[in-house]
Design an enzyme around this catalytic site. Structure first.
Site, PDB file in Angstrom:
ATOM      1  N   THR A  86       0.856  -1.188   0.000  1.00  0.00           N
ATOM      2  CA  THR A  86       0.000   0.000   0.000  1.00  0.00           C
ATOM      3  C   THR A  86       0.891   1.238   0.000  1.00  0.00           C
ATOM      4  O   THR A  86       1.872   1.315   0.741  1.00  0.00           O
ATOM      5  CB  THR A  86      -0.933   0.032   1.221  1.00  0.00           C
ATOM      6  OG1 THR A  86      -1.838  -1.078   1.135  1.00  0.00           O
ATOM      7  CG2 THR A  86      -1.752   1.312   1.257  1.00  0.00           C
ATOM      8  N   PHE A 144       1.373   5.145   0.767  1.00  0.00           N
ATOM      9  CA  PHE A 144       0.878   6.148   1.699  1.00  0.00           C
ATOM     10  C   PHE A 144       1.504   7.505   1.391  1.00  0.00           C
ATOM     11  O   PHE A 144       2.680   7.584   1.033  1.00  0.00           O
ATOM     12  CB  PHE A 144       1.232   5.780   3.143  1.00  0.00           C
ATOM     13  CG  PHE A 144       0.471   4.602   3.691  1.00  0.00           C
ATOM     14  CD1 PHE A 144      -0.646   4.787   4.486  1.00  0.00           C
ATOM     15  CD2 PHE A 144       0.888   3.302   3.424  1.00  0.00           C
ATOM     16  CE1 PHE A 144      -1.344   3.705   4.999  1.00  0.00           C
ATOM     17  CE2 PHE A 144       0.203   2.206   3.937  1.00  0.00           C
ATOM     18  CZ  PHE A 144      -0.913   2.416   4.724  1.00  0.00           C
TER      19      PHE A 144
END
Length: 286
Positions: free
Chosen positions: A183, A185
């Protein structure tokens, strides 16, 4: 890791969505170091509101997952709140099956977690069809709930950090379908409080723009970068509210906003676009 300024309390406060132990907390640690304090909020919007109100110093927000795709809500928030991107990082997502101490795997019937996390462990659930998938608002929050309220037949899927914080036992490790699960960020600051940029040999710039709804308009907009040999690493479209079937385009390119060829490309695009806003220049995440 970038440098940051401490507030009056002596600690930098970084807002995250979800409970402590969420993957956003690991992203905050990667971006700001262990001395920064992660401050949990229930929703993404509440993190942005807290940043605008000065209740936190920065925000660490997930933008994109390699399996689930973009977090569209947060792209909308980038536009509607006056923030700038200061840095990015990538977090390897490892899902673990976590239960209260003493609970046996063979006794489990329900597994709680965020819907995205549940969908990233489908092979595990296919292997154990007796387990019911139960959506919950947050991965780490599901561990907290199971530890506090649930019975001996429930577990949660979350990070090993969440297991440590809430004193859960990891019954099975790394149950995600794909080990190449990351992921992305962003570290966000209010535009007026952006800290000095660190030194870096490589830079990435994010921006958002709209074009007129005419033939070739998007092609002409993107040509501003192609003509200057600028590498585009991502383009994302989002509906333009109030104008059905018209779109905002979020774009990432390799280069820094103050580089001459990037400046020239942005000036070129501004002549074509109805709206243009640079969201930040920052070193690429690793």
């Amino acid at each position: 890791m970038i440098g940051f300024e401490k507030n009056a309390s002596g600690r930098h406060r970084a807002g995250i969505q979800g409970e402590l132990g969420a993957f956003s907390q690991e992203a905050a640690r990667q971006l700001l170091g262990a001395k920064a304090e992660a401050v949990p909020y229930p929703t993404f919007e509440s993190v942005f509101v807290a940043l605008r109100a000065g209740k936190i110093d920065s925000a660490v927000i997930p933008m994109e997952n390699t399996l689930a795709g973009s977090v569209h809500e947060n792209y909308d928030h980038l536009l509607h709140f006056d923030v700038r991107i200061a840095a990015e990082t990538n977090v390897r997502i490892v899902h673990n099956l976590i239960a209260p101490p003493g609970v046996r795997f063979r006794d489990l019937r329900q597994v709680y977690s965020h819907p995205v996390a549940l969908n990233q462990c489908l092979k595990f659930f296919a292997r154990y069809p007796k387990l019911e998938r139960v959506p919950f608002y947050d991965t780490a929050g599901s561990v907290k709930m199971v530890m506090e309220k649930s019975g001996p037949d429930a577990a949660a899927i979350a990070s090993d950090v969440a297991a440590s914080i809430y004193r859960g036992s990891i019954l099975k490790r790394s149950i995600e379908d794909d080990r190449r699960n990351f992921t992305r960020f962003f570290l966000l600051y209010p535009s007026k409080k952006l800290p000095p940029a660190r030194r870096s040999k490589e830079w990435k710039t994010s921006l958002v723009f709209t074009t007129r709804n005419t033939p070739g308009a998007l092609f002409r907009g993107l040509s501003a970068f192609a003509l200057r040999d600028l590498n585009l690493t991502k383009i994302e479209s989002r509906p333009l509210r109030g104008k059905p079937w018209e779109y905002l385009f979020y774009l990432d390119l390799l280069g820094r906003e103050n580089e001459p060829r990037v400046q020239n490309a942005l000036r070129h695009l501004a002549e074509i676009a109805d709206f243009l806003r640079v969201l930040g220049s920052y070193p690429p995440g690793r």
